[in-house]
Scaffold this motif. Structure first.
Motif, PDB file in Angstrom:
ATOM      1  N   VAL A   1       0.816  -1.214   0.000  1.00  0.00           N
ATOM      2  CA  VAL A   1       0.000   0.000   0.000  1.00  0.00           C
ATOM      3  C   VAL A   1       0.854   1.271   0.000  1.00  0.00           C
ATOM      4  N   ASN A   2       1.867   1.303   0.837  1.00  0.00           N
ATOM      5  CA  ASN A   2       2.638   2.534   1.077  1.00  0.00           C
ATOM      6  C   ASN A   2       4.012   2.454   0.429  1.00  0.00           C
ATOM      7  N   HIS A   3       4.432   3.576  -0.130  1.00  0.00           N
ATOM      8  CA  HIS A   3       5.708   3.601  -0.855  1.00  0.00           C
ATOM      9  C   HIS A   3       6.514   4.833  -0.466  1.00  0.00           C
TER      10      HIS A   3
ATOM     11  N   THR B   1      16.519  14.640  -0.834  1.00  0.00           N
ATOM     12  CA  THR B   1      17.337  15.551  -0.040  1.00  0.00           C
ATOM     13  C   THR B   1      16.773  16.955  -0.185  1.00  0.00           C
ATOM     14  N   LYS B   2      16.478  17.576   0.963  1.00  0.00           N
ATOM     15  CA  LYS B   2      15.970  18.952   0.984  1.00  0.00           C
ATOM     16  C   LYS B   2      16.836  19.764   1.924  1.00  0.00           C
ATOM     17  N   ASN B   3      17.400  20.842   1.406  1.00  0.00           N
ATOM     18  CA  ASN B   3      18.272  21.715   2.206  1.00  0.00           C
ATOM     19  C   ASN B   3      19.400  20.923   2.871  1.00  0.00           C
ATOM     20  N   GLY B   4      19.956  19.951   2.135  1.00  0.00           N
ATOM     21  CA  GLY B   4      21.078  19.167   2.638  1.00  0.00           C
ATOM     22  C   GLY B   4      20.711  18.067   3.620  1.00  0.00           C
ATOM     23  N   VAL B   5      19.419  17.874   3.874  1.00  0.00           N
ATOM     24  CA  VAL B   5      18.968  16.856   4.819  1.00  0.00           C
ATOM     25  C   VAL B   5      18.233  15.770   4.043  1.00  0.00           C
ATOM     26  N   GLN B   6      18.633  14.509   4.277  1.00  0.00           N
ATOM     27  CA  GLN B   6      17.959  13.407   3.592  1.00  0.00           C
ATOM     28  C   GLN B   6      16.680  13.061   4.331  1.00  0.00           C
ATOM     29  N   LEU B   7      15.586  13.024   3.581  1.00  0.00           N
ATOM     30  CA  LEU B   7      14.271  12.703   4.113  1.00  0.00           C
ATOM     31  C   LEU B   7      13.716  11.497   3.378  1.00  0.00           C
ATOM     32  N   THR B   8      12.813  10.800   4.022  1.00  0.00           N
ATOM     33  CA  THR B   8      12.067   9.750   3.355  1.00  0.00           C
ATOM     34  C   THR B   8      10.615  10.190   3.351  1.00  0.00           C
ATOM     35  N   MET B   9      10.077  10.370   2.158  1.00  0.00           N
ATOM     36  CA  MET B   9       8.707  10.831   1.997  1.00  0.00           C
ATOM     37  C   MET B   9       7.838   9.633   1.645  1.00  0.00           C
ATOM     38  N   TRP B  10       6.735   9.458   2.369  1.00  0.00           N
ATOM     39  CA  TRP B  10       5.844   8.322   2.186  1.00  0.00           C
ATOM     40  C   TRP B  10       4.539   8.768   1.548  1.00  0.00           C
ATOM     41  N   ALA B  11       3.924   7.879   0.787  1.00  0.00           N
ATOM     42  CA  ALA B  11       2.605   8.127   0.210  1.00  0.00           C
ATOM     43  C   ALA B  11       1.906   6.787  -0.001  1.00  0.00           C
ATOM     44  N   SER B  12       0.577   6.819   0.095  1.00  0.00           N
ATOM     45  CA  SER B  12      -0.228   5.626  -0.161  1.00  0.00           C
ATOM     46  C   SER B  12      -0.504   5.521  -1.647  1.00  0.00           C
ATOM     47  N   MET B  13      -0.381   4.311  -2.187  1.00  0.00           N
ATOM     48  CA  MET B  13      -0.472   4.105  -3.626  1.00  0.00           C
ATOM     49  C   MET B  13      -1.750   4.690  -4.231  1.00  0.00           C
ATOM     50  N   GLY B  14      -2.876   4.526  -3.590  1.00  0.00           N
ATOM     51  CA  GLY B  14      -4.132   5.008  -4.152  1.00  0.00           C
ATOM     52  C   GLY B  14      -4.240   6.515  -4.242  1.00  0.00           C
TER      53      GLY B  14
END
Length: 157
Positions: free
Chosen positions: A73-75, A80-93
């Motif tokens: 379901v989730n991906h 990297t934003k402003n030198g900071v690595q982030l993990t952004m999540w979203a639901s497939m639907g």
């Protein structure tokens, strides 16, 4: 000064040497390293723990579509934003197409990277152990994927 990873590697290798180079658990190695004063137990940030737990929970959430296909379901997408690595999540639907495209590309790149490293590791092992029959490793997964999909479909029935 050694990096954190280098400290952990040193604990592992010293523990391995003391144990006699047999397979061992990381928890035992870390307990040993803490007792020896080689590394300190970290003070956990409660949000780090919550993020780790939620990340695992999101990775493990599956649904079945109208055709009986079980899907994740989730991906996640690393950015990297402003030198900071982030993990952004979203639901497939609900995820924008660009997010899903990036998520699929990043997962594929992880798989390829794992295969390249596995191939190298097998080659080195086989070179180190020339007196033994080489361990073969094939990387054409078409039959494996088809077979696994058949298994998954038969389990859903």
């Amino acid at each position: 000064m050694a990096t954190y990873n280098e400290q952990l590697q040193k604990v592992w290798h010293e523990y391995e040497k003391e144990l006699g180079y047999i397979p061992a658990s990381l928890r035992d190695a870390l307990k040993w390293g803490v007792e020896k004063g080689m590394i300190e137990t970290p003070t956990p940030d409660p949000y780090d723990k919550l993020v780790e737990d939620m990340s695992r929970a999101l990775r493990e959430e599956y649904k079945t579509d109208r055709l009986g296909r079980r899907y994740r379901v989730n991906h996640a997408v690393r950015a990297t934003k402003n030198g900071v690595q982030l993990t952004m999540w979203a639901s497939m639907g609900n995820a924008p197409r660009l997010h899903m495209q990036k998520a699929f590309i990043q997962r594929r790149e992880q798989i390829v990277g794992d295969c390249v490293q596995l191939a190298t590791d097998v080659e080195v092992y086989n070179d180190i152990n020339k007196e033994q029959e080489p361990i073969p490793m094939l990387f054409d997964f078409r039959d494996d994927v088809a077979e696994r999909k058949t298994w998954d479909n038969s389990e859903a029935a």
